[in-house]
Enzyme design. Structure first.
Site, PDB file in Angstrom:
ATOM      1  N   SER A 195       0.804  -1.223   0.000  1.00 29.47           N
ATOM      2  CA  SER A 195       0.000   0.000   0.000  1.00 29.47           C
ATOM      3  C   SER A 195       0.836   1.271   0.000  1.00 29.47           C
ATOM      4  CB  SER A 195      -0.908   0.017   1.239  1.00 29.47           C
ATOM      5  OG  SER A 195      -1.777  -1.094   1.241  1.00 29.47           O
ATOM      6  N   HIS A 311      -7.428   0.012   6.241  1.00 28.11           N
ATOM      7  CA  HIS A 311      -7.005  -1.372   6.452  1.00 28.11           C
ATOM      8  C   HIS A 311      -7.053  -1.787   7.925  1.00 28.11           C
ATOM      9  CE1 HIS A 311      -6.065  -2.415   2.370  1.00 28.11           C
ATOM     10  NE2 HIS A 311      -5.319  -1.336   2.219  1.00 28.11           N
TER      11      HIS A 311
END
Length: 378
Positions: A195, A311
């Site tokens: 990410s 997340h």
């Protein structure tokens, strides 16, 4: 009045009515950002909240379906939408698109039954036997497709409709994708992301800029230690320690000028002498700053970083911080090339999610905690 409007639109033509209201909220949110009349903004925000709540019902998990996107079987209009709306790692070519839809990759998208040709959110996944630490590993077209992959890496998730902001579509898609992958590949053991850290560089520049110009010290004395300052002094060839804040800020600004248009997905050279990340002695300093930003910089108890917020809010762990991970212009612009792996440990995911919802607790693994400032991680 809001209920009457939505009811009339849906009664007349449900498909067109939904699409119209999504577009309406997209325009509404854009207008709210520009509006200066406080009273007017309050009314518009009330309407925006109504639409968000309405969409949360219309686009709930029970109403959505997930489909795999393939180059051979998916319609051209859907593939084009996914290619043009990719927000994290823009497509570089037709070959790049084909590669991302290849045998060692998976792309899944969420659809609403009334909008069958409109993907609402989509995710890109790479299948391998190791957790990747760079985007080059993920996007390389030369990698071999494993017969029995053990690691699934979610490396991009993008929404196509800004009018659905605040509606939790991503969580649904990741959960369904994990189940689909487990059914197709029983060998999978690890589910991670690779990410971006979108606003790390901006945060760092703002921290550095807030120094006392008279004496050249950082207002936030916890940002850098005396040892850090000495290392930066040597690396950036500063005459005195007092020159370090300005020199570091200048190095970041110069990097912006050298690399130019961040919207171009060209790769940059990793041996550029003037780039601050090219100085190996600065790696632990930049990694420490990035870990601090991810773990400790908060807004109302939640991570300041939006990707982290998504997340960890879905039960993921902060697994590993990666240096020189994204060599695209956008990667340098956003985070000086750094990225992070979040890991979805299926055995503890629900527990992590519950602890986050109750007390904003974040599970941080050694791959991130090893870089944290000593006083903060102890």
């Amino acid at each position: 009045a809001y209920e009457t409007l939505s009811h009339c639109l849906l009664e007349e033509n449900a498909k067109e009515g939904i699409f119209f209201l999504v577009r309406l909220r997209e325009d509404l949110r854009r207008y709210i950002q520009k509006e200066v009349d406080d009273d007017h903004v309050i009314q518009l925000k009330q309407f925006d909240s109504f639409l968000r709540d309405l969409f949360s019902t219309w686009f709930s998990r029970g109403m959505l379906e997930m489909r795999r996107i393939t180059y051979e079987d998916t319609s051209a209009c859907i593939i084009e939408e996914i290619a043009t709306k990719e927000a994290v790692h823009p497509m570089r070519s037709l070959d790049d698109l084909k590669s991302r839809l290849g045998p060692d990759r998976r792309v899944f998208a969420a659809f609403h039954p009334l909008l069958p040709n409109q993907p609402l959110v989509f995710v890109h996944i790479a299948l391998a036997n190791e957790c990747p630490s760079t985007m080059e590993e993920v996007l390389s077209t030369s990698c071999n497709s494993p017969d029995h992959p053990t690691v699934a890496t979610f490396y991009s998730i993008s929404s196509t409709q800004s009018g659905l902001a605040g509606v939790d579509l991503g969580h649904f898609l990741i959960q369904r994708a994990v189940k689909e992958l487990q059914n197709e590949f029983p060998s999978l053991q690890t589910f991670v992301t690779l990410s971006p850290i979108p606003r790390f560089r901006k945060w760092l520049e703002e921290k550095i800029a807030h120094n006392t110009a008279e004496v050249g010290k950082f207002v936030d004395e916890t940002l850098l230690t005396d040892e850090d300052i000495q290392k930066i002094k040597v690396a950036l060839r500063c005459s005195t320690s007092q020159d370090v804040p300005a020199a570091l800020l200048q190095a970041l600004k110069r990097e912006e000028e050298v690399y130019g248009d961040v919207n171009k997905d060209e790769r940059i050279s990793n041996d550029v002498e003037d780039n601050i990340a090219a100085h190996e002695e600065l790696k632990p300093i930049l990694m420490k700053l990035a870990s601090r930003y991810l773990v400790f910089e908060k807004h109302r108890g939640k991570p300041l970083d939006g990707v982290a917020r998504f997340h960890v809010g879905n039960g993921a762990e902060m697994y590993r911080l990666n240096y020189m991970a994204d060599l695209s212009r956008k990667g340098w612009h956003n985070s000086i090339g750094m990225m992070i792996n979040y890991r979805y440990n299926l055995n503890s995911k629900e527990q992590n999610q519950a602890r986050y919802e109750q007390e904003y607790h974040i599970t941080v693994c050694d791959g991130v905690s090893q870089w944290l400032p000593v006083s903060s991680s102890s």
